[in-house]
Enzyme design. Sequence first.
Site, short mmCIF file in Angstrom:
data_model
loop_
_atom_site.label_atom_id
_atom_site.label_comp_id
_atom_site.label_asym_id
_atom_site.label_seq_id
_atom_site.Cartn_x
_atom_site.Cartn_y
_atom_site.Cartn_z
N GLU A 61 10.65 -11.01 -29.43
CA GLU A 61 11.79 -10.65 -28.30
C GLU A 61 12.82 -11.67 -28.16
OE1 GLU A 61 9.99 -10.23 -24.24
OE2 GLU A 61 8.49 -11.87 -24.67
N HIS A 66 0.94 -1.22 -0.14
CA HIS A 66 0.06 0.23 0.14
C HIS A 66 0.78 1.30 -0.09
CE1 HIS A 66 -3.74 -2.06 1.65
NE2 HIS A 66 -3.71 -2.29 0.33
N CYS A 96 6.89 -2.44 -27.58
CA CYS A 96 6.50 -2.24 -26.16
C CYS A 96 7.81 -2.34 -24.96
CB CYS A 96 5.37 -3.29 -25.79
SG CYS A 96 5.96 -4.89 -25.82
N ASP A 99 14.20 -7.70 -24.06
CA ASP A 99 14.74 -9.02 -24.23
C ASP A 99 15.28 -9.39 -25.47
OD1 ASP A 99 14.27 -10.70 -21.63
OD2 ASP A 99 12.13 -10.29 -22.22
C1 PEP Z 1 10.44 -6.81 -23.30
O1 PEP Z 1 11.09 -7.68 -23.29
O2 PEP Z 1 10.87 -5.82 -23.92
C2 PEP Z 1 9.29 -6.60 -22.45
C3 PEP Z 1 8.42 -5.47 -22.99
O3 PEP Z 1 8.73 -7.63 -21.70
P1 PEP Z 1 9.47 -7.68 -20.43
O4 PEP Z 1 10.27 -6.42 -20.04
O5 PEP Z 1 8.22 -7.79 -19.59
O6 PEP Z 1 10.29 -8.75 -20.48
MG MG Z 2 10.18 -9.69 -22.24
#
Ligand code: PEP
Ligand code: MG
Length: 577
Positions: free
Chosen positions: A434, A192, A505, A458
């Site tokens: 990735e 929290h 992402c 990754d």
């Molecule tokens: C990534 O590998 O770029 C990704 C978005 O996943 P995570 O960072 O959760 O491994």
């Molecule tokens: Mg990842």
Amino acid sequence: MNKMIRLTGNSINNGLFIGRALHIEVHEHSIERNSIFPEDVDKEISRFLDAIAVVDTEISYDINNTRISDRDLDIIASHRDILHDPELFSMVSTAIREKLQHATVAIQDCFTAIVEKFEALSVESFALRAADYRDVGTRLLNTLTGFSETLPESLGSDKVPIFAEMTPSMVGRLANAKIGAYLSSKGSYNSHASILTRALGLVAIANISNLKDVVQNDDLLIVDGDEGKLIINPDEETLDYYVQKVQVEELLRQRLEKLKASASLTSDGQKITLYANIGIPEELEGITNLGCDGIGLFRTEFLYLSRQTLPSEDEQYEIYRLMAERMAPTPVTIRTFDLGGDKLAPLGLEGAEENPYLGNRGIRFSLAHHDIFHTQLRAILRASAHGNVRIMFPMIIDVEDFNEAKHIFNHCQEELYSEGVSFNSSIELGAMIEIPSAALEADSLAKACDFLSIGTNDLVQYTLAVDRNNDNVSRYYIQHHPAVLSLIRQTILSAAKFKTPLSVCGEMASLPHYIPLLLGLGVRELSVNPSNYFTVKAIVQKCDHELFQLLSRFDFSGSVQDIEELIYKDLKHYYQI
Ligand code: PEP
Ligand code: MG
């Protein structure tokens, strides 16, 4: 001049802050352990009642004086429920009456017993409850012993207070005192206190080992909440770099209102879809205020990291449904659990692996634990009836891997259909790119998937064989390495060939200096950290036709230095805002 030291911990909230260290000691209460006389029982009970009234007023003050959301107000308000819990009152007053204890001893013993009971259950929600009880108990003891947890006078807004552990009430007090950041030796992202930290916009890092010993009062600190890094006594170059970064952040913050209403278009009118990444449901409130194009990555494994049990189908369904409803009609991309690697320990399902990042991680873990995967897919499918939900699989190596996951997904659909449970039968399925093999086979994945998303964090780790969490090799973690860019370009071309929507992402999508590069390479969708959202939008709006021309002519087969010259010289004016 003191030597510059870098430490890492877990970021509790993003942002940057530069200030001077100040250790905050939380003192033990002095408790009167001797027995009271029977004739003093009523007096001790009325002291207890007075303390309740004082703490009640304090809680009201917190509720009225902090800049927090309704949801987070609930946390503080729940402390009032604890304070007025009749069972607790009876426990304490019975101890005073029957054991002839001072009110302080009775309170301490009763609260300690409750906290220990919650903690023994080893379930995260109970651990949070324990922290709430501890906080209320401490407030009562502070009142009775005259000990004030008020912040030291020397704690000005230029200071970075350092704690052993944070409590929700202390977070509220720091925010009221206009403190910008804090550090703590212990802490969890889901506590929290951490939720309040994010709600109140304090920069914070927890779990920094040696914090107490390495940092001295008055050391100059750079708290880099974006990276979970603490820099102690920075050299001039590092300090200059961060001072500039802080200025950029401040400038952007001032432009927020304007940017919220504006469209995410490049200056030559191309739409760039901007999604937000989300880790825990508590972030949803902030994300809905961004006015973004949806959620491009929900890291669902955060739902049960640091707890011992997996959330049930119904628990997951409630969370996914809430997100789908709140974000509708924009999409919510739910990534199935990316467990394994460094994210497995609490479950105790697997023996230790020698190379966990190359082991049973991501979709491999889900395929090896059908029950867990099946439960999650059913929960997501059920939530898909309530909004625009998409499913994304992590750590896919090739199209066979994707098809194996899809096969289980199809089975879940059939099952729900036969049970008469509603879901969106045209829900989109995507794969994360990735792992280098997935990028190299992007053609077949682009053909098979409804969408793709590049996880650069990754992709860099596996392309360059460099542990993303190991500071000792961080100089090899070069996100703009030509080998990485070549895989990104290949994925972009494959996605374009099959008209498959593609986003990025990973962290690259949130880092200002990489935005023009990614857009220039042909990326048209970015999924970013909410705290970087407006920065990214501002940069998008600066990108223009010339950028696309420049990058279409650029020779990416050169060296890292060539690419650095491009990014840090030729593209600089796009991300300098
Ligand atoms: C990534 O590998 O770029 C990704 C978005 O996943 P995570 O960072 O959760 O491994
Ligand atoms: Mg990842």
